[in-house]
Enzyme design. Structure first.
Site, PDB file in Angstrom:
ATOM      1  N   TYR A 468      47.055  47.318  48.233  1.00 34.17           N
ATOM      2  CA  TYR A 468      46.950  47.374  46.779  1.00 34.17           C
ATOM      3  C   TYR A 468      45.326  47.351  46.399  1.00 34.17           C
ATOM      4  O   TYR A 468      44.784  46.844  45.746  1.00 34.17           O
ATOM      5  CB  TYR A 468      47.397  45.841  46.119  1.00 34.17           C
ATOM      6  CG  TYR A 468      48.780  45.613  46.471  1.00 34.17           C
ATOM      7  CD1 TYR A 468      49.621  46.560  46.629  1.00 34.17           C
ATOM      8  CD2 TYR A 468      49.222  44.303  46.679  1.00 34.17           C
ATOM      9  CE1 TYR A 468      51.093  46.311  46.908  1.00 34.17           C
ATOM     10  CE2 TYR A 468      50.482  44.126  47.217  1.00 34.17           C
ATOM     11  CZ  TYR A 468      51.358  45.184  47.084  1.00 34.17           C
ATOM     12  OH  TYR A 468      52.765  44.614  47.481  1.00 34.17           O
ATOM     13  N   HIS A 469      44.702  48.637  47.107  1.00 30.21           N
ATOM     14  CA  HIS A 469      43.222  48.867  47.037  1.00 30.21           C
ATOM     15  C   HIS A 469      42.849  50.374  46.556  1.00 30.21           C
ATOM     16  O   HIS A 469      41.971  50.964  47.086  1.00 30.21           O
ATOM     17  CB  HIS A 469      42.537  48.518  48.114  1.00 30.21           C
ATOM     18  CG  HIS A 469      42.434  46.920  48.659  1.00 30.21           C
ATOM     19  ND1 HIS A 469      42.308  46.674  49.993  1.00 30.21           N
ATOM     20  CD2 HIS A 469      42.713  45.860  47.969  1.00 30.21           C
ATOM     21  CE1 HIS A 469      42.637  45.352  50.129  1.00 30.21           C
ATOM     22  NE2 HIS A 469      42.903  44.799  48.753  1.00 30.21           N
ATOM     23  N   PRO A 470      43.881  50.816  45.636  1.00 27.72           N
ATOM     24  CA  PRO A 470      43.397  51.862  44.990  1.00 27.72           C
ATOM     25  C   PRO A 470      42.047  52.386  44.558  1.00 27.72           C
ATOM     26  O   PRO A 470      41.522  51.335  43.989  1.00 27.72           O
ATOM     27  CB  PRO A 470      44.357  52.575  43.807  1.00 27.72           C
ATOM     28  CG  PRO A 470      44.820  51.255  43.538  1.00 27.72           C
ATOM     29  CD  PRO A 470      44.853  50.151  44.653  1.00 27.72           C
TER      30      PRO A 470
END
Length: 563
Positions: A468-470
């Site tokens: 969850y690190h775009p």
């Protein structure tokens, strides 16, 4: 009133920082637009409940990727905060700045002025580290940072750190300070037992200012342009379409998915994407939506031979007791994200700084809190953090209510697949060390039969998940770089009075969770906008001995390269 000096789109990790800092000047007016609503839910405030708001449509945009060809066509979740505080209100609260070399890498990629020495003062300004201020850490900032229960409630945390040292890696007393590489305590954005989101830390103290107006529950349609000047924003709320105007600047802080989508809907982006979406071109900018990067991770799980894991706390009545204690005292298991020890290592010789990160959990379960099996267990979230693969965000139409296409191209680069083979082998080696022997049962997953390159590749394709690190989808860069959307002042090239300030502006992804560097970007950009910057602070940074030839280098613990 529909005219302000500054309009900020997105009340997330960077947007809250900008709104608070810019509104410190009573002579300017600031409007902050946010698609979501209030962040007062107990599930947001209680650290242990971190998986709940992420799984609620009320707080999450609910994006997902396109089918990823190198992951057997799987679609991966891409949650983004749709609430005041943005993703800082629904994330796992892990506080990781990234390595100093990650930030230096930004300047080397063309983002003038964005190096570690220049950014360190802003990392320090944003935090209140519970151990107090020192040369590397801040002690008086808005964001409270601590270490949970200091590993006191479970011996598995220390056993994991010891196992890393058994395997020949160093101990680090502060991975956010002098030395990232190694094993040690993990830090979290939690203050007084509650989530220290950007909203609670920055926006809440500023909410009563007369020159700051928060406008929630709005869907930003597009920017309003007058020639090359950005003069306002068009948005929708309660079935109406409204406009708001800027005397000074418009600042997009809608995140790595939202910011490129708004730019593209405004006619700013790659010609082919705009044409396919039926949007007239206002400014050709091929880098808008390109360069998309993310972290992947797997859960490496073992059975635990002692009755001490978090799996014992998953019954409804045990959760009730934890919640009741937290409500009464803000203490106990409710006051932590449970990731209280961690590690950062290099996967091979020739790397100067770490590219693999570990979050250790004294339980075996999924991120949504479902148990992996009946009984006790422990796990480490593991994954390479410097991917070579690049993806793209692309709108499908001019409709702001239609989610954009998100394609990460995970593991398309052969080097990323090799990093994962190394990661699986190195992780298993660490978890097999003597310090974990008193607690270690059978390997739940991947399973001891997953050994060969082919078996590892197959298992990773089927089991890897987004961390969850775009990021990096509207990146800064040099003037002669056609894919660099922004200059070093975060200004959109080719337009006036428009900046982007959020994790999308990173040229490359950092080695670690992204909330801390996103808030730092907000802090530094606020000063750039105001025409002042803190002086650079040059400090020593630990460098591994003979990194050119050794994958790890601790006296007496030499190991061959995993390849």
């Amino acid at each position: 009133m529909n005219e302000f000096d500054y309009i900020i789109v997105g009340a997330g990790s960077a947007g809250c920082v900008l709104a608070a800092r810019l509104s410190e000047d009573p002579s300017v007016s600031v409007a902050l637009l946010e698609a979501g609503g209030a962040d007062g839910s107990v599930f947001i405030r209680m650290p242990t409940a971190l998986s709940i708001p992420m799984n609620m449509d009320r707080f999450n945009w609910g994006y997902e990727s396109e089918p990823e060809s190198a992951l057997d066509g799987r679609r991966l979740d891409c949650p983004r905060g749709r609430v005041i505080g943005g993703s800082s209100s629904i994330n796992g609260m892990a506080f990781v700045r990234g390595h100093a070399a990650d930030i230096d890498e930004w300047e080397q990629a063309g983002a003038s002025g964005w190096n570690y020495a220049s950014c360190l003062p802003y990392f320090k300004r944003l935090e209140s580290w519970h151990c107090g201020e020192n040369r590397y850490r801040g002690g008086h900032g808005p964001v409270g940072v601590n270490a949970g229960n200091d590993m006191q409630l479970n011996p598995l945390y220390q056993a994991f750190i010891n196992a890393g040292e058994d395997a020949g890696y160093p101990f680090t007393a502060d991975y956010n300070g002098y030395q990232q590489e190694g094993f040690g305590q993990m830090h979290m954005s939690v203050a007084h037992g509650q989530r220290a989101s950007a909203s609670r830390s920055y926006l809440a103290p500023a909410r009563d200012r007369q020159n700051l107006k928060l406008i929630p529950h709005v869907e930003v349609d597009q920017l309003i342009l007058n020639g090359s000047r950005t003069v306002g924003v068009r948005y929708r709320t309660a079935g109406r379409q409204l406009k708001i105007y800027a005397r000074g600047e418009v600042i997009l802080s809608a995140g790595s998915i939202g910011s490129p989508a708004i730019l593209q809907r405004s006619g700013i982006g790659p010609v082919d994407i705009l044409a396919a979406a039926g949007v007239p071109v206002r400014l050709e900018s091929p880098g808008v939506g390109a360069n998309l990067q993310d972290h992947l991770e797997v859960y490496f799980q073992y059975q635990c031979t002692r009755p001490i894991s978090l799996n014992r706390e998953l019954s409804w009545w045990r959760k009730g007791l934890i919640g009741a204690r937290w409500l009464a005292t803000r203490e106990g298991l409710g006051a932590t994200n449970h990731f209280e020890s961690c590690g950062f290592i290099r996967s091979r010789a020739g790397l100067k700084w770490p590219n693999i990160q570990y979050h250790f959990l004294p339980g075996a379960m999924r991120y949504d809190g479902r148990a992996a099996f009946d009984g006790d267990g422990f796990q480490v979230h593991a994954g390479p953090n410097k991917p070579r693969s690049r993806g793209q965000v692309a709108i499908r139409s001019a409709n702001p209510f239609q989610a954009p296409s998100i394609r990460f191209n995970y593991l398309e680069d052969p080097g990323d697949r090799q990093d994962w083979r190394d990661c699986i082998r190195l992780t298993r080696e660490i978890l097999q060390q003597p310090s974990l022997a008193p607690y270690r049962g059978a390997e739940i997953q991947p399973g001891l039969d997953i050994q060969s390159d082919e078996a590892i590749d197959r298992w990773v394709r089927a089991n890897v998940e987004s961390a969850y690190h775009p990021s990096c989808s509207v990146r800064m860069g040099a003037d002669d770089d056609p894919l660099a959307v922004l200059d070093g002042q975060c200004r959109v090239r080719g337009l006036e009075d428009l900046r982007v300030v959020d994790s999308s502006i990173f040229p490359t992804i950092t080695n670690g969770n992204l909330n801390a560097p996103s808030m730092m970007v907000g802090e530094r950009a606020a000063d750039l906008i105001r025409g002042r910057v803190l002086p650079a602070d040059v400090v020593p940074v630990w460098e591994p001995e003979d990194w050119q030839h050794r994958q790890r280098s601790v006296s007496g613990h030499d190991r061959p390269d995993p390849a």
